[in-house]
Design a protein around this motif. Structure first.
Motif, PDB file in Angstrom:
ATOM      1  N   GLN A  74     -35.334  -6.447 -25.690  1.00  0.00           N
ATOM      2  CA  GLN A  74     -35.558  -7.281 -24.505  1.00  0.00           C
ATOM      3  C   GLN A  74     -36.524  -6.610 -23.531  1.00  0.00           C
ATOM      4  O   GLN A  74     -37.366  -7.273 -22.916  1.00  0.00           O
ATOM      5  CB  GLN A  74     -34.225  -7.561 -23.812  1.00  0.00           C
ATOM      6  N   ALA A 111     -25.289  -2.018 -15.793  1.00  0.00           N
ATOM      7  CA  ALA A 111     -26.326  -2.935 -16.275  1.00  0.00           C
ATOM      8  C   ALA A 111     -27.172  -3.478 -15.127  1.00  0.00           C
ATOM      9  O   ALA A 111     -27.865  -2.717 -14.455  1.00  0.00           O
ATOM     10  CB  ALA A 111     -25.699  -4.049 -17.099  1.00  0.00           C
ATOM     11  N   ALA A 112     -27.090  -4.790 -14.894  1.00  0.00           N
ATOM     12  CA  ALA A 112     -27.983  -5.418 -13.917  1.00  0.00           C
ATOM     13  C   ALA A 112     -27.583  -5.158 -12.468  1.00  0.00           C
ATOM     14  O   ALA A 112     -28.364  -5.423 -11.549  1.00  0.00           O
ATOM     15  CB  ALA A 112     -28.025  -6.931 -14.159  1.00  0.00           C
ATOM     16  N   HIS A 163     -17.460  -9.433 -16.201  1.00  0.00           N
ATOM     17  CA  HIS A 163     -18.273  -8.969 -15.084  1.00  0.00           C
ATOM     18  C   HIS A 163     -17.810  -7.594 -14.594  1.00  0.00           C
ATOM     19  O   HIS A 163     -16.676  -7.170 -14.832  1.00  0.00           O
ATOM     20  CB  HIS A 163     -18.242  -9.970 -13.934  1.00  0.00           C
ATOM     21  N   GLY A 172     -21.790  -8.255 -10.441  1.00  0.00           N
ATOM     22  CA  GLY A 172     -22.682  -8.962 -11.348  1.00  0.00           C
ATOM     23  C   GLY A 172     -22.373  -8.669 -12.792  1.00  0.00           C
ATOM     24  O   GLY A 172     -21.310  -8.133 -13.135  1.00  0.00           O
ATOM     25  N   ALA A 173     -23.329  -9.011 -13.645  1.00  0.00           N
ATOM     26  CA  ALA A 173     -23.166  -8.799 -15.088  1.00  0.00           C
ATOM     27  C   ALA A 173     -23.230  -7.309 -15.386  1.00  0.00           C
ATOM     28  O   ALA A 173     -24.200  -6.640 -15.031  1.00  0.00           O
ATOM     29  CB  ALA A 173     -24.252  -9.549 -15.851  1.00  0.00           C
ATOM     30  N   GLY A 228     -25.061  -6.777 -21.444  1.00  0.00           N
ATOM     31  CA  GLY A 228     -25.970  -7.804 -21.937  1.00  0.00           C
ATOM     32  C   GLY A 228     -27.385  -7.262 -22.055  1.00  0.00           C
ATOM     33  O   GLY A 228     -27.843  -6.501 -21.203  1.00  0.00           O
ATOM     34  N   GLN A 234     -29.836  -8.603 -19.252  1.00  0.00           N
ATOM     35  CA  GLN A 234     -29.375  -8.138 -17.938  1.00  0.00           C
ATOM     36  C   GLN A 234     -29.660  -6.645 -17.767  1.00  0.00           C
ATOM     37  O   GLN A 234     -30.145  -6.209 -16.714  1.00  0.00           O
ATOM     38  CB  GLN A 234     -27.875  -8.406 -17.773  1.00  0.00           C
ATOM     39  N   THR A 235     -29.349  -5.858 -18.792  1.00  0.00           N
ATOM     40  CA  THR A 235     -29.613  -4.427 -18.720  1.00  0.00           C
ATOM     41  C   THR A 235     -31.114  -4.159 -18.675  1.00  0.00           C
ATOM     42  O   THR A 235     -31.583  -3.248 -17.981  1.00  0.00           O
ATOM     43  CB  THR A 235     -28.983  -3.702 -19.921  1.00  0.00           C
ATOM     44  N   SER A 261     -33.269  -5.871 -17.203  1.00  0.00           N
ATOM     45  CA  SER A 261     -33.715  -6.075 -15.823  1.00  0.00           C
ATOM     46  C   SER A 261     -33.676  -4.777 -15.035  1.00  0.00           C
ATOM     47  O   SER A 261     -34.623  -4.442 -14.311  1.00  0.00           O
ATOM     48  CB  SER A 261     -32.819  -7.124 -15.137  1.00  0.00           C
TER      49      SER A 261
END
Length: 448
Positions: free
Chosen positions: A20, A135-136, A288, A305-306, A309, A312-313, A315
Motif C-alpha cells: 500500500q 497504525a493511523a 479500533h 482511530g483504526a 490495516g 491505514q498504516t 497513511s
C-alpha cells in the motif's frame, strides 16, 4: 525558487502495508512532491520473492532481493519487514550510511530502540516510527513534539485491535472468548497464531515505546509487566457489565511513587482491567484503538482511530516519509530522541491500584467477618461487597463431593486503592483460607 533534487526512497518489504505504501507513493507522486518541495522517487522494493502475489499491482522492475545495494543508493529507507532480523541489520546499515529511516516495526523498536536511536544521532540521521504503535492514529508525534514541553503523567491505551475486537464481542454479543477469537480470525483481525495478540506481547511492545517516549527515559521490553486475555471468561464479562464496567486489555504507562519505599519512577504494564462505562475508552468498539493521555498542563487527551490495516498504516508511514523528506530539503541534522530523565522502571508491585476479587466461600456464619479480617491484616480496605445466593455443592457426573460438603456462596469484593504487592499477597492469604473454596477471578480496576 531553486528546485531540490529528487529524493531516492528505498522500500524494504511489500506485505499488506508495504504494498500500500508503494502504491500510494506512486499514485500520489505529484501531490507529495508539492508538499515536500522535492520529488520522491521510489528506486526499488526489497523482498524475499520477487514473483510472490501482492495485494496491489506494482511495477515488476522495482522488485529486488538485494536489500543492501538498494539501501546504499537511498536517501530515505522505509523498513516494513517486521521482526528483529534482518530488519535490525538493515536499519543499522541505512542509518550508518546517513539515510533517514521510517519504520513501523514495534518489535524492533521495543527491543533495540536505544541502539538504533544512538546510531541515528551519531550521523545526524532521523528515525521515525509513527506507524509502530497504533497504525493511523497520530500518537508518536504528539508525544514527541506537541507534548514535549508538558509533563505526561499517565497513558491508558487500547493498542491491540484483535484483543479489543474479542473483548467487545464478548461484551456486546455474549460470545465466549473462543467463539470471539474464531470470528476475529475469520474476519482477518487475528493471525493464524494469535499468541502475540491474546497473550499481550504486541501490546507490551507498544507500551515500552510509549513509556520511553512519554517519560524521556528508556523502558526496556523486559521491564513491561504483561498479562493476556486468555483467562477472561464470559461470566467475568457479564459480571463487569452488571457492575457498570467493561473489560479492556490496557497498556498503562505512568509516573508513580512506591508507597512503601518512596522511590519515584515509572511503570509500564499490560493486563485486562475493568474500566467504567463512563470512561471514554469504554466506547472504543471493534478492532479500533485509542490512547488516553493525561498531562499536567494539557489535561486529558484522547487519540482514536483504526489501529491496524494496510492502507491505514500506510497513511502513518507516508506522514513520516514526508517529514523526513522535508528535513532533507530544509537541511539540518535529524531530531534526536529525548531520554535525559533516566527514571527507574519500577516493578508492578510498586503500582497502586484497585482490585475486584471474586471468591467462592463456604456458606456459614462468620465467613464475611473472617474475609474482612484477612483483608484488613493485609492492609487492604474493602470498598464494596456483593454476595450471591448460596448454592449446593457441585454434583455433576464425574465430580467427587464429600458427603458433608457445605454449600458455597460467591463474594465479589471491590477494594480501595492499595499497593499491588499488598493486594497480591492478600489474595494468596485468602486462597489459603479454610473458608475460601476458590479464588474465582481477580481483575484490576483502572481509569478512575
Amino acid at each position: 525558487m531553486i528546485e531540490y533534487r529528487n529524493l531516492r526512497v528505498a522500500l524494504l518489504g511489500a506485505g499488506s502495508v508495504g504494498a500500500q505504501v508503494a502504491s500510494l507513493l506512486l499514485s500520489q507522486k505529484d501531490e507529495l512532491t508539492a508538499r515536500v518541495g522535492a520529488g520522491l522517487e521510489l528506486i526499488g522494493i526489497a523482498v524475499r520473492d520477487v514473483d510472490a502475489p501482492r495485494s496491489v499491482e506494482l511495477p515488476q522492475h522495482l522488485f529486488t532481493t538485494d536489500a543492501e545495494s538498494l539501501i546504499l543508493g537511498a536517501d530515505i529507507v522505509i523498513e516494513l519487514i517486521g521482526g528483529i532480523e534482518p530488519a535490525r541489520t538493515l536499519v543499522l546499515q541505512a542509518l550508518n550510511s546517513g539515510a533517514d529511516v521510517v519504520t513501523a516495526n514495534k518489535a524492533l523498536l521495543a527491543t533495540h530502540g536505544p541502539e538504533l536511536f544512538r546510531a541515528a544521532e551519531q550521523v545526524g540521521a532521523q528515525l521515525d516510527y509513527e506507524a509502530a504503535v497504533a497504525a493511523a492514529i497520530p500518537i508518536i508525534r504528539p508525544l514527541h513534539d506537541s507534548l514535549a514541553g508538558d509533563r505526561v503523567d499517565r497513558i491508558l491505551g487500547i493498542v491491540n485491535g484483535t484483543t479489543n475486537f474479542i473483548l467487545d464481542r464478548m461484551d456486546t454479543h455474549g460470545d465466549t472468548l473462543e467463539s470471539a477469537l474464531a470470528t476475529a480470525t475469520e474476519l482477518g483481525y487475528a493471525e493464524a497464531d494469535p499468541t502475540a495478540d491474546i497473550e499481550g506481547y504486541d501490546a507490551a511492545q507498544k507500551a515500552a515505546i510509549l513509556a520511553s517516549l512519554a517519560f524521556h527515559t528508556t523502558v526496556p521490553i523486559e521491564s513491561v509487566y504483561r498479562e493476556g486475555i486468555t483467562s477472561i471468561t464470559k461470566e467475568q464479562v457479564d459480571a463487569a457489565r452488571a457492575g457498570g464496567y467493561v473489560i479492556k486489555l490496557l497498556a498503562i504507562c505512568e509516573r508513580l511513587t512506591d508507597a512503601t519505599t518512596g522511590e519515584k519512577g515509572v511503570s509500564a504494564r499490560v493486563y485486562p482491567a475493568l474500566i467504567s462505562r463512563e470512561h471514554p475508552l469504554a466506547s472504543v468498539h471493534g478492532a479500533h484503538n485509542a490512547v488516553f493521555v493525561q498531562a499536567a498542563a494539557a489535561g486529558d487527551l484522547m487519540f482514536y482511530g483504526a489501529g491496524a490495516g494496510g492502507v491505514q498504516t500506510a497513511s502513518a508511514v507516508l506522514g513520516d516519509l514526508v517529514s523526513a523528506a522535508r528535513r532533507h530539503v530544509v537541511g539540518g541534522p535529524g531530531v534526536a530522541e529525548s531520554t535525559h530523565s533516566k527514571l527507574p522502571v519500577l516493578d508492578v508491585g510498586s503500582v497502586t491500584t484497585r482490585y475486584q476479587i471474586s471468591l467462592q466461600v463456604v456458606d456459614q456464619p462468620g465467613v464475611l467477618a473472617t474475609i474482612a479480617r484477612l483483608l484488613s491484616d493485609g492492609g487492604v480496605s474493602v470498598e464494596t461487597v456483593q454476595q450471591s445466593v448460596a448454592t449446593a455443592p457441585d454434583e455433576t457426573p464425574g465430580h467427587t463431593v464429600a458427603a458433608d460438603a457445605p454449600p458455597t456462596a460467591t463474594l465479589v469484593i471491590g477494594t480501595h486503592a492499595a499497593p499491588e504487592s499488598a493486594l497480591a499477597a492478600t489474595v494468596k492469604v485468602l486462597a489459603a483460607s479454610d473458608v475460601v473454596s476458590s479464588v474465582a477471578s481477580i481483575l484490576r480496576v483502572e481509569g478512575s
